[in-house]
Design a protein around this motif. Structure first.
Motif, mmCIF file in Angstrom:
data_model
loop_
_atom_site.group_PDB
_atom_site.id
_atom_site.type_symbol
_atom_site.label_atom_id
_atom_site.label_comp_id
_atom_site.label_asym_id
_atom_site.label_seq_id
_atom_site.Cartn_x
_atom_site.Cartn_y
_atom_site.Cartn_z
ATOM 1 N N VAL A 84 41.227 -40.438 -34.136
ATOM 2 C CA VAL A 84 41.402 -39.544 -32.995
ATOM 3 C C VAL A 84 42.743 -38.816 -33.087
ATOM 4 O O VAL A 84 42.819 -37.595 -32.901
ATOM 5 N N GLY A 85 43.797 -39.564 -33.371
ATOM 6 C CA GLY A 85 45.128 -38.963 -33.446
ATOM 7 C C GLY A 85 45.217 -37.870 -34.496
ATOM 8 O O GLY A 85 45.760 -36.792 -34.243
ATOM 9 N N VAL A 109 47.908 -38.533 -25.608
ATOM 10 C CA VAL A 109 48.491 -39.651 -24.858
ATOM 11 C C VAL A 109 47.409 -40.596 -24.359
ATOM 12 O O VAL A 109 47.539 -41.820 -24.452
ATOM 13 N N SER A 110 46.315 -40.039 -23.826
ATOM 14 C CA SER A 110 45.254 -40.907 -23.296
ATOM 15 C C SER A 110 44.496 -41.621 -24.410
ATOM 16 O O SER A 110 43.711 -42.533 -24.143
ATOM 17 N N SER A 111 44.725 -41.223 -25.653
ATOM 18 C CA SER A 111 44.106 -41.898 -26.795
ATOM 19 C C SER A 111 44.898 -43.129 -27.231
ATOM 20 O O SER A 111 44.449 -43.873 -28.102
ATOM 21 N N CYS A 112 46.069 -43.317 -26.637
ATOM 22 C CA CYS A 112 46.914 -44.457 -26.991
ATOM 23 C C CYS A 112 46.542 -45.675 -26.145
ATOM 24 O O CYS A 112 46.548 -45.607 -24.911
ATOM 25 N N THR A 113 46.205 -46.766 -26.802
ATOM 26 C CA THR A 113 45.794 -47.995 -26.127
ATOM 27 C C THR A 113 46.541 -49.178 -26.747
ATOM 28 O O THR A 113 47.119 -49.053 -27.825
ATOM 29 N N SER A 120 36.892 -43.327 -28.196
ATOM 30 C CA SER A 120 36.030 -42.605 -27.257
ATOM 31 C C SER A 120 36.464 -41.158 -27.038
ATOM 32 O O SER A 120 35.654 -40.312 -26.648
ATOM 33 N N ASN A 121 37.724 -40.847 -27.303
ATOM 34 C CA ASN A 121 38.193 -39.478 -27.081
ATOM 35 C C ASN A 121 37.724 -38.491 -28.143
ATOM 36 O O ASN A 121 37.974 -37.287 -28.015
ATOM 37 N N MET A 122 37.045 -38.966 -29.180
ATOM 38 C CA MET A 122 36.509 -38.047 -30.185
ATOM 39 C C MET A 122 35.563 -37.035 -29.551
ATOM 40 O O MET A 122 35.513 -35.870 -29.957
ATOM 41 N N ASN A 123 34.803 -37.470 -28.538
ATOM 42 C CA ASN A 123 33.901 -36.542 -27.845
ATOM 43 C C ASN A 123 34.673 -35.412 -27.194
ATOM 44 O O ASN A 123 34.234 -34.249 -27.187
ATOM 45 N N PHE A 124 35.842 -35.726 -26.648
ATOM 46 C CA PHE A 124 36.637 -34.722 -25.956
ATOM 47 C C PHE A 124 37.401 -33.832 -26.936
ATOM 48 O O PHE A 124 37.705 -32.687 -26.630
#
Length: 256
Positions: A84-85, A109-113, A120-124
């Motif tokens: 994602v990054g 930032v929201s991709s950082c866990t 899941s952010n790949m869709n976005f």
């Protein structure tokens, strides 16, 4: 750090070179902390193929992301999924619009866990790369100003939201009716706008509508994209907070 002139820096002189070096140093520690493969990729970009324009776009996005996390060099206990990054860095490198850069930074930032495994952010990423700056402004306005309804099952949906052509022109930055019509149609094709009711269909203007009313009701996917590019470490219910209306109250409440 040695920087070869693969970015077209020479025409800008020593000042341009120093600015680029400072920007790289400013984000390198941050990127090393949250996405080590991204730091390595940035190093390859500096030495090999990326033009100065694309590199500067990446640096701007990372600076924005760093600011959203208030990173000042301390140890971070979160990291981004590498796939994602790297995708966000690649796509944001081709964007110099400030509003779109903000969205890319928020998504980074929201991709950082804590474990860095959430992809899941790949869709976005795919959605955001297909959006124009005009569509980003419409999305921002619609998600901020529509009535958001929470249902007993905790799902959050937008109530129908329509605006005039004049208002749409102001928020989008263009009064080109043909462009706005196609931008709205495109947003509907991305399923970012709801279809609307039979009186005011969603996406685009209607040929028989002399008042030119646009239905810009954001879909649940649009609300999720907005949340993912703006929220940090909180749930959607916490993020929307007092702007939420319970489904059994929505007929009597209007959100300003």
């Amino acid at each position: 750090m040695e920087i070869h002139d693969v970015f077209g820096i020479k025409p800008y002189g020593e000042v341009g070179l120093k600015i680029t070096e400072a920007a790289i140093k400013g984000v390198s520690a941050f990127l090393e902390a949250v996405c080590k493969p991204g730091a390595e990729e940035l190093g390859y970009m500096i030495k090999d193929q990326v033009r100065r324009w694309r590199l500067n776009n990446i640096l701007r996005m990372l600076e924005k992301a760093k600011g959203k996390l208030s990173f000042d060099g301390q140890e971070l206990k979160i990291c981004a999924n590498a796939r994602v990054g790297l995708s966000i860095m690649e796509e944001s490198s081709e964007v110099d619009d400030d509003e779109l850069q903000d969205l890319w930074a928020g998504l980074f930032v929201s991709s950082c866990t804590p474990d860095g495994r959430d992809d899941s952010n790949m869709n976005f990423v795919d959605l955001l790369r297909r959006m124009s700056s005009v569509e980003a402004r419409i999305l921002d306005y619609a998600c901020n100003n529509c009535k958001k309804v929470i249902y007993p099952n905790r799902l959050i949906l937008a109530d129908e939201f329509c605006i005039s052509f004049e208002e749409l022109s102001k928020i989008s930055g263009t009064d080109d009716i043909y462009r706005l019509d196609s931008e709205l149609d495109h947003m509907r094709s991305l399923e970012l706008l709801m279809s609307g009711d039979t009186l005011v269909p969603g996406g685009g203007f209607q040929a028989g509508d002399e008042e030119l009313i646009a239905n810009i009701t954001p879909s649940s996917l649009a609300l999720s994209l907005f949340y993912k590019t703006h929220a940090i470490g909180i749930s959607p219910v916490e993020f929307w907070g007092e702007k939420l209306v319970h489904s059994n109250e929505k007929e009597n409440v209007i959100i300003q």
